[in-house]
Design a protein around this motif. Structure first.
Motif, PDB file in Angstrom:
ATOM      1  N   SER A  32      42.968  22.580   6.102  1.00 33.06           N
ATOM      2  CA  SER A  32      42.613  23.349   7.288  1.00 33.06           C
ATOM      3  C   SER A  32      43.804  24.100   7.875  1.00 33.06           C
ATOM      4  O   SER A  32      43.626  25.156   8.495  1.00 33.06           O
ATOM      5  N   ASP A  33      45.032  23.594   7.671  1.00 23.95           N
ATOM      6  CA  ASP A  33      46.195  24.243   8.278  1.00 23.95           C
ATOM      7  C   ASP A  33      46.536  25.591   7.629  1.00 23.95           C
ATOM      8  O   ASP A  33      47.256  26.403   8.216  1.00 23.95           O
ATOM      9  N   ILE A  34      46.024  25.837   6.422  1.00 26.61           N
ATOM     10  CA  ILE A  34      46.302  27.124   5.773  1.00 26.61           C
ATOM     11  C   ILE A  34      45.025  27.915   5.482  1.00 26.61           C
ATOM     12  O   ILE A  34      45.089  29.020   4.955  1.00 26.61           O
ATOM     13  N   TRP A  35      43.877  27.347   5.811  1.00 20.22           N
ATOM     14  CA  TRP A  35      42.591  27.961   5.481  1.00 20.22           C
ATOM     15  C   TRP A  35      42.491  29.387   6.008  1.00 20.22           C
ATOM     16  O   TRP A  35      42.257  30.339   5.262  1.00 20.22           O
ATOM     17  N   LYS A  36      42.650  29.542   7.327  1.00 13.52           N
ATOM     18  CA  LYS A  36      42.510  30.860   7.952  1.00 13.52           C
ATOM     19  C   LYS A  36      43.574  31.841   7.450  1.00 13.52           C
ATOM     20  O   LYS A  36      43.289  33.015   7.200  1.00 13.52           O
TER      21      LYS A  36
END
Length: 627
Positions: A346-350
């Motif tokens: 989730s920390d690099i998803w966007k």
């Protein structure tokens, strides 16, 4: 006369108002409908293929017969049509047909990513045989175990000097009746037990073998064996049977994959992600796969643009490596419509989706030996999929997942008064289970004990059986599921499952190590967990420069590179349970922080080919380096 348009408009308004009311009460209702619709796109075709026994090899041969000129594989700027791959697979089948093997027998394949891997595997399937996929990073005992655990009596080694050298180190330790066939060399340059596979292929004909050769194949017959790491200490051959291969080959229907799509595969073909997802789905739709020998972050998007890739397949670590490459004006210039994979944090998803302009990310959760798949088709950042009451109701008791409360100490489900498992509620963490379909009887070849460890019985009702993924997941208030951690003696690093027992067994072979406890520790900015070993030295030894070098050379000689410990901690004694098992919780919690740990700490140094002291002065540089 009644105005039909007015009536329809009134009905639509009523339905629309009802949906709006429901969404106000249940905001994620639309996500439920989308998930149910998307995950069921393949149901009918899977049922049809199961009923008619249309196997994976049948799918391939249909396209090869109807569209022989269509491009199947693009590799190193060369295009390989379905007809060409089929001809090579026929040559392989005609060679192997002389080996007196019966339907269901296995032949080991140790080949780098290339068309050679694919046509060798398909050639075996034409005869009703199974391919044993060998991890070419393995050395010595784990390699010998992998070659023999599937009961294979023959090994086909692909082109590559490194592969030949790896086999040379173990072939005198293999059973006498084990035969090795090597590509890329002549028989005259090989020992007596080793035969040139190229010579046999040249002498063979590309004519099809009769389908009667595989007429005894059933839905339970093996397609391939893919090795997974677990608590046994050595890789285990997980069985991919025909029924499972059919199911896996239609997974891309969720993203409306067609023969006009082009997918990109860069992970090793001995992994289920590359073969069972990337290649199987390509075959099922008669599409094209762009295959790369090994992953390259620098050339990734260059390839994607060059070959007009429409679907990329990822593992979480791959996405992080791509983000480390300096930004380029063409980062978002491509034809990709979907990224399909697992492990995208989730920390690099966007950042990944925005920088590279990916319209849709389909994150899934599964296991090589698992019996179901969670799918996040709603672009929900970090989620594996949904587990709502509506989805559970639609799946019924014979399909899908179940998430139950478990005891973190025993790692077993918690039972109610009736002996049934207790489902978790939103806001809780639980153990992920999946229903075992009738086509799945066992998970591993020759390991009934391991099979039993993976089965949880009497979950919903007496007599039922569920597969235990060995993973804990979190359920949020909107019924989205998020991965939390692996349970037991494995952890994931560099896209690979690492067996702590296997690493410990290798390290304790050293005379100066009395005992060792291996575990994974998280590193900020990295996916998975890095290997760490707490070791207890034999009396009279200390961590001298010579011993540190010996330790480095030993682990890199006997273990795959991803399994070698990054950190070493020297302890005086271990924490143990009442049954004398090593406790990891305290060690994992303390990690490798030199400000917290008073024991001597060491870290891997590839440049010096040793382990060096880790302290407060060099830890910052370490965390910004590429481990």
């Amino acid at each position: 006369m009644v105005d039909q348009k007015s009536v329809l408009a009134t009905m639509a308004g009523g339905v629309g108002g009802g949906i709006l009311a429901w969404r106000a009460f249940y905001p994620s209702l639309y996500d439920d409908f989308k998930t149910i619709y998307t995950t069921r796109k393949s149901d009918d075709v899977i049922a049809r293929d199961m009923q008619s026994r249309r196997l994976l090899i049948d799918m391939f041969e249909e396209t090869s017969r109807l569209h022989p000129e269509r491009i199947f594989i693009v590799f190193e700027d060369k295009e390989y049509s379905y007809g060409m791959i089929d001809a090579m697979a026929n040559r392989v089948a005609n060679v192997v047909s002389r080996w007196n093997l019966k339907v269901g027998d296995a032949v080991a394949i140790m080949v780098y990513n290339s068309p050679e891997f694919v046509w060798t595997f398909l050639g075996l399937l034409k005869l009703g045989l199974a391919g044993t996929f060998i991890n070419y990073h393995l050395q010595e005992e784990p390699l010998i175990h992998s070659l023999t655990a599937s009961q294979s009596k023959h090994l086909i080694v692909g082109k590559g000097h490194d592969l030949l050298e790896t086999i040379k180190n173990v072939w005198d330790k293999l059973p006498e009746d084990f035969t090795i066939f090597v590509s890329g060399t002549t028989t005259e340059s090989l020992p007596e037990r080793v035969i040139s596979f190229d010579t046999l292929l040249v002498q063979s004909l590309p004519v099809p073998v009769c389908k009667s050769a595989r007429e005894k194949v059933t839905l339970q017959s093996p397609v391939c064996y893919i090795y997974t790491s677990g608590t046994t200490g050595l890789p285990k051959p997980a069985i991919i049977h025909q029924a499972k291969a059919i199911t896996q080959s239609h997974g891309y229907r969720a993203i409306d994959f067609t023969w006009q799509d082009v997918t990109y595969v860069v992970t090793p073909l001995y992994h289920s992600a590359a073969t069972c997802v990337g290649v199987f789905n390509t075959i099922a739709e008669g599409a094209t796969v762009v295959l790369r020998r090994k992953f390259s972050a620098r050339h990734y998007w260059e390839d994607v643009r060059k070959y007009k890739v429409t679907v990329i397949q990822y593992i979480g670590e791959l996405c992080r490596y791509l983000l480390r490459v300096p930004k380029h004006p063409l980062d978002g210039a491509h034809c990709v419509r979907t990224a399909f994979g697992n492990g995208l944090r989730s920390d690099i998803w966007k950042e990944f989706q925005t920088r590279f302009k990916i319209p849709q990310i389909f994150e899934f959760f599964a296991a090589t030996e698992g019996t179901a798949l969670l799918l996040n088709c709603c672009n929900k950042v970090g989620a594996l999929g949904r587990w709502s009451p509506l989805i559970r109701f639609m799946n019924g008791k014979a399909k899908g997942f179940y998430i139950v409360k478990f005891d973190e100490k025993t790692e077993q489900p918690i039972r109610d008064k009736e002996g049934k498992c207790i489902p978790i509620k939103p806001g809780e963490t639980g153990l992920l289970l999946s229903v075992m379909p009738p086509t799945t009887k066992i998970f591993y070849l020759g390991s009934k004990e391991m099979d039993e460890k993976k089965i949880v019985r009497n979950v919903i009702q007496k007599g039922d059986s569920f597969f235990n993924f060995g993973d804990s997941v979190y359920l949020d208030g909107d019924y989205y599921v998020y991965f939390r951690d692996r349970i037991g003696d494995t952890f994931r690093w560099k896209g690979e499952n690492v067996s702590t027992t296997e690493v410990a067994n290798v390290m304790t072979q050293l005379t100066f190590i009395h005992d060792v406890n291996v575990y994974g520790v998280p590193i900020s900015g990295s996916d998975g967990k890095a290997g760490m070993a707490a070791i207890q030295l034999e009396d009279g030894y200390s961590m001298s420069e010579e011993i540190l070098k010996q330790l480095y050379e030993h682990v890199f000689r006997h273990l795959p590179h991803y399994a070698c410990p990054i950190f070493i901690r020297v302890v005086q004694e271990f924490f143990t349970t009442q049954t004398m098992k090593h406790r990891k919780l305290e060690l994992v919690k303390e990690g490798f922080d030199p400000d917290v740990i008073k024991d001597p700490l060491f870290v891997l140094n590839h440049g010096s080919r040793t382990y060096e002291p880790l302290n407060s002065s060099n830890i910052s540089a370490l965390l910004t380096s590429k481990l």
